[in-house]
Write an enzyme that holds these catalytic residues in place. Structure first.
Site, PDB file in Angstrom:
ATOM      1  N   ASP A 140     -10.264   2.359   2.742  1.00  0.00           N
ATOM      2  CA  ASP A 140     -10.447   1.701   4.042  1.00  0.00           C
ATOM      3  C   ASP A 140     -11.230   2.588   5.018  1.00  0.00           C
ATOM      4  O   ASP A 140     -12.067   2.099   5.779  1.00  0.00           O
ATOM      5  CB  ASP A 140      -9.091   1.344   4.666  1.00  0.00           C
ATOM      6  CG  ASP A 140      -8.529   0.034   4.105  1.00  0.00           C
ATOM      7  OD1 ASP A 140      -9.315  -0.769   3.571  1.00  0.00           O
ATOM      8  OD2 ASP A 140      -7.307  -0.169   4.203  1.00  0.00           O
TER       9      ASP A 140
ATOM     10  N   LYS B   7       0.826  -1.222   0.000  1.00  0.00           N
ATOM     11  CA  LYS B   7       0.000   0.000   0.000  1.00  0.00           C
ATOM     12  C   LYS B   7       0.860   1.272   0.000  1.00  0.00           C
ATOM     13  O   LYS B   7       0.454   2.292  -0.538  1.00  0.00           O
ATOM     14  CB  LYS B   7      -0.956  -0.001   1.199  1.00  0.00           C
ATOM     15  CG  LYS B   7      -2.042  -1.077   1.099  1.00  0.00           C
ATOM     16  CD  LYS B   7      -3.035  -0.977   2.240  1.00  0.00           C
ATOM     17  CE  LYS B   7      -3.995  -2.146   2.233  1.00  0.00           C
ATOM     18  NZ  LYS B   7      -5.013  -2.069   3.290  1.00  0.00           N
TER      19      LYS B   7
HETATM   20  P1  NAP Z   1      -0.070  -3.628  10.802  1.00  0.00           P
HETATM   21  O1  NAP Z   1       0.200  -2.349  10.118  1.00  0.00           O
HETATM   22  O2  NAP Z   1       0.940  -4.718  10.764  1.00  0.00           O
HETATM   23  O3  NAP Z   1      -0.374  -3.278  12.365  1.00  0.00           O
HETATM   24  C1  NAP Z   1      -0.586  -4.307  13.305  1.00  0.00           C
HETATM   25  C2  NAP Z   1      -0.991  -3.691  14.651  1.00  0.00           C
HETATM   26  O4  NAP Z   1      -1.256  -4.786  15.570  1.00  0.00           O
HETATM   27  C3  NAP Z   1       0.092  -2.821  15.303  1.00  0.00           C
HETATM   28  O5  NAP Z   1      -0.533  -1.776  16.010  1.00  0.00           O
HETATM   29  C4  NAP Z   1       0.779  -3.812  16.245  1.00  0.00           C
HETATM   30  O6  NAP Z   1       1.400  -3.185  17.340  1.00  0.00           O
HETATM   31  C5  NAP Z   1      -0.411  -4.616  16.733  1.00  0.00           C
HETATM   32  N1  NAP Z   1      -0.004  -5.928  17.241  1.00  0.00           N
HETATM   33  C6  NAP Z   1       0.396  -6.991  16.503  1.00  0.00           C
HETATM   34  N2  NAP Z   1       0.701  -8.033  17.334  1.00  0.00           N
HETATM   35  C7  NAP Z   1       0.497  -7.580  18.614  1.00  0.00           C
HETATM   36  C8  NAP Z   1       0.641  -8.178  19.899  1.00  0.00           C
HETATM   37  N3  NAP Z   1       1.053  -9.441  20.060  1.00  0.00           N
HETATM   38  N4  NAP Z   1       0.314  -7.430  20.989  1.00  0.00           N
HETATM   39  C9  NAP Z   1      -0.123  -6.145  20.845  1.00  0.00           C
HETATM   40  N5  NAP Z   1      -0.269  -5.529  19.647  1.00  0.00           N
HETATM   41  C10 NAP Z   1       0.037  -6.228  18.549  1.00  0.00           C
HETATM   42  O7  NAP Z   1      -1.431  -4.304  10.284  1.00  0.00           O
HETATM   43  P2  NAP Z   1      -2.733  -3.549   9.688  1.00  0.00           P
HETATM   44  O8  NAP Z   1      -2.620  -3.472   8.223  1.00  0.00           O
HETATM   45  O9  NAP Z   1      -2.956  -2.314  10.484  1.00  0.00           O
HETATM   46  O10 NAP Z   1      -3.870  -4.646   9.986  1.00  0.00           O
HETATM   47  C11 NAP Z   1      -4.285  -4.924  11.313  1.00  0.00           C
HETATM   48  C12 NAP Z   1      -5.487  -5.857  11.319  1.00  0.00           C
HETATM   49  O11 NAP Z   1      -6.592  -5.224  10.672  1.00  0.00           O
HETATM   50  C13 NAP Z   1      -5.249  -7.172  10.559  1.00  0.00           C
HETATM   51  O12 NAP Z   1      -5.850  -8.211  11.298  1.00  0.00           O
HETATM   52  C14 NAP Z   1      -5.975  -6.964   9.240  1.00  0.00           C
HETATM   53  O13 NAP Z   1      -6.442  -8.187   8.681  1.00  0.00           O
HETATM   54  C15 NAP Z   1      -7.143  -6.106   9.702  1.00  0.00           C
HETATM   55  N6  NAP Z   1      -7.712  -5.290   8.605  1.00  0.00           N
HETATM   56  C16 NAP Z   1      -9.010  -5.478   8.274  1.00  0.00           C
HETATM   57  C17 NAP Z   1      -9.585  -4.726   7.282  1.00  0.00           C
HETATM   58  C18 NAP Z   1     -11.036  -4.947   6.945  1.00  0.00           C
HETATM   59  O14 NAP Z   1     -11.457  -4.538   5.849  1.00  0.00           O
HETATM   60  N7  NAP Z   1     -11.819  -5.528   7.820  1.00  0.00           N
HETATM   61  C19 NAP Z   1      -8.830  -3.753   6.594  1.00  0.00           C
HETATM   62  C20 NAP Z   1      -7.493  -3.569   6.958  1.00  0.00           C
HETATM   63  C21 NAP Z   1      -6.946  -4.352   7.975  1.00  0.00           C
HETATM   64  P3  NAP Z   1       2.945  -2.686  17.236  1.00  0.00           P
HETATM   65  O15 NAP Z   1       2.897  -1.359  16.523  1.00  0.00           O
HETATM   66  O16 NAP Z   1       3.387  -2.576  18.652  1.00  0.00           O
HETATM   67  O17 NAP Z   1       3.693  -3.740  16.464  1.00  0.00           O
END
Ligand code: NAP
Length: 277
Positions: free
Chosen positions: A103, A67
């Site tokens: 999004d 992205k």
């Molecule tokens: P990302 O940029 O990798 O961010 C992941 C987030 O989760 C960060 O804030 C990270 O914290 C936190 N995290 C991961 N493991 C953790 C743990 N063990 N303990 C505490 N915090 C933790 O991912 P993203 O793109 O934002 O996506 C996040 C989620 O949203 C995914 O599950 C994705 O499938 C979902 N999503 C859904 C949609 C939809 O249309 N429904 C759209 C987009 C995303 P740190 O910063 O500390 O690493």
């Protein structure tokens, strides 16, 4: 006449549900066209975008991890993409690439459809996570006038950076502050990957939330995450992440195929059928 074909580009990308969504709409609206998965290795993504405008696709969705590459590659940006710093939808206009981030719109449309009036009180809201999805959700909430927005992340520096980007209504904090921040909050949003299949559940106690709170989870596999199950048990309004996935797809479809589709229970069922195994 050329048959319009769009794609979703990512790596790895085998499990994308986007083809199911777009093919459902193509079929429903009787449009001759297609939507396919396009896996591109990370070292080939710059070349992919460079030749995209002269290629055979009318546009594409962009997913993890490209992205931000897409943000840098397009010729012009819609306001949401500019603010969020990431592009998930591209279309070709006058042989130039235009980029949007849908999004945020998908996040709001899902809440509006599943929890009408969710923004009646304007806040406070608690957003968990500070990654790419959080950027879209926070920008969307700020745009709706929700304040304050408490932004809680494991890595506090990331929450602080995001708060700087979106103004003083967004207040970064760490997990230890959650009991106070949740006290009386009207909206709780999980944008972390916790609760997703194969990941631990979110380690939080939601009992301090307002009894009128809405709880939404961006994770949609499983559809009812442990967070949503707990919120439902407490009688709170819950909104799952599948609706956001469906709504964020809509603007791209309209750009590429020229008709505005709808998010319906039939579409939801079609996508859910692909998630049972
Ligand atoms: P990302 O940029 O990798 O961010 C992941 C987030 O989760 C960060 O804030 C990270 O914290 C936190 N995290 C991961 N493991 C953790 C743990 N063990 N303990 C505490 N915090 C933790 O991912 P993203 O793109 O934002 O996506 C996040 C989620 O949203 C995914 O599950 C994705 O499938 C979902 N999503 C859904 C949609 C939809 O249309 N429904 C759209 C987009 C995303 P740190 O910063 O500390 O690493």
């Amino acid at each position: 006449m050329r048959v319009p074909i769009a794609c979703v580009v990512g790596w790895p990308i085998k499990h994308s549900r986007s083809p199911v969504i777009h093919r459902f709409w193509l079929n429903e609206l009787r449009i001759v066209g297609d939507y396919v998965i396009k896996p591109v290795e990370p070292d080939k993504i710059a070349g992919f975008f460079k030749t995209f405008a002269s290629g055979s696709f009318v546009g594409c969705n962009v997913t993890v991890p490209f992205k931000e590459n897409a943000f840098a590659a397009v010729d012009s940006l819609e306001p949401a993409a500019k603010a969020i710093g990431a592009v998930n939808t591209i279309w070709v206009e006058d042989r130039k690439l235009r980029g949007d981030n849908t999004d945020a719109a998908g996040f709001l449309a899902n809440l509006d459809q599943e929890a009408p009036g969710w923004d009646r009180y304007g806040g406070p809201a608690v957003v968990l996570g500070a990654g790419g999805a959080a950027r879209a959700a926070v920008w969307a909430l700020v745009g709706r006038g929700v304040a304050p927005i408490y932004l809680v992340n494991r890595t506090v520096a990331r929450a602080e950076a995001l708060a700087l980007r979106f103004g003083k209504g967004v207040r970064p904090d760490d997990w230890a502050a959650l009991p106070q921040l949740l006290d009386g909050a009207r909206l709780l949003v999980n944008t972390t990957s916790l609760g997703m299949e194969g990941q631990p559940a979110l380690p939080i106690d939601i009992s301090p939330l307002s009894p009128h709170a809405v709880v939404t989870d961006l994770v949609y596999v499983p559809l009812e995450t442990p967070l949503l199950a707990e919120a439902r048990k407490r009688g709170l309004t819950t909104v799952d992440g599948l609706g956001m996935l469906l709504h964020q797809a809509l603007p791209g479809f309209e750009r590429w195929f020229g008709r505005r589709p709808r998010v319906t229970p039939e579409l939801r069922r079609a996508v859910l059928e692909t998630m049972v195994n």
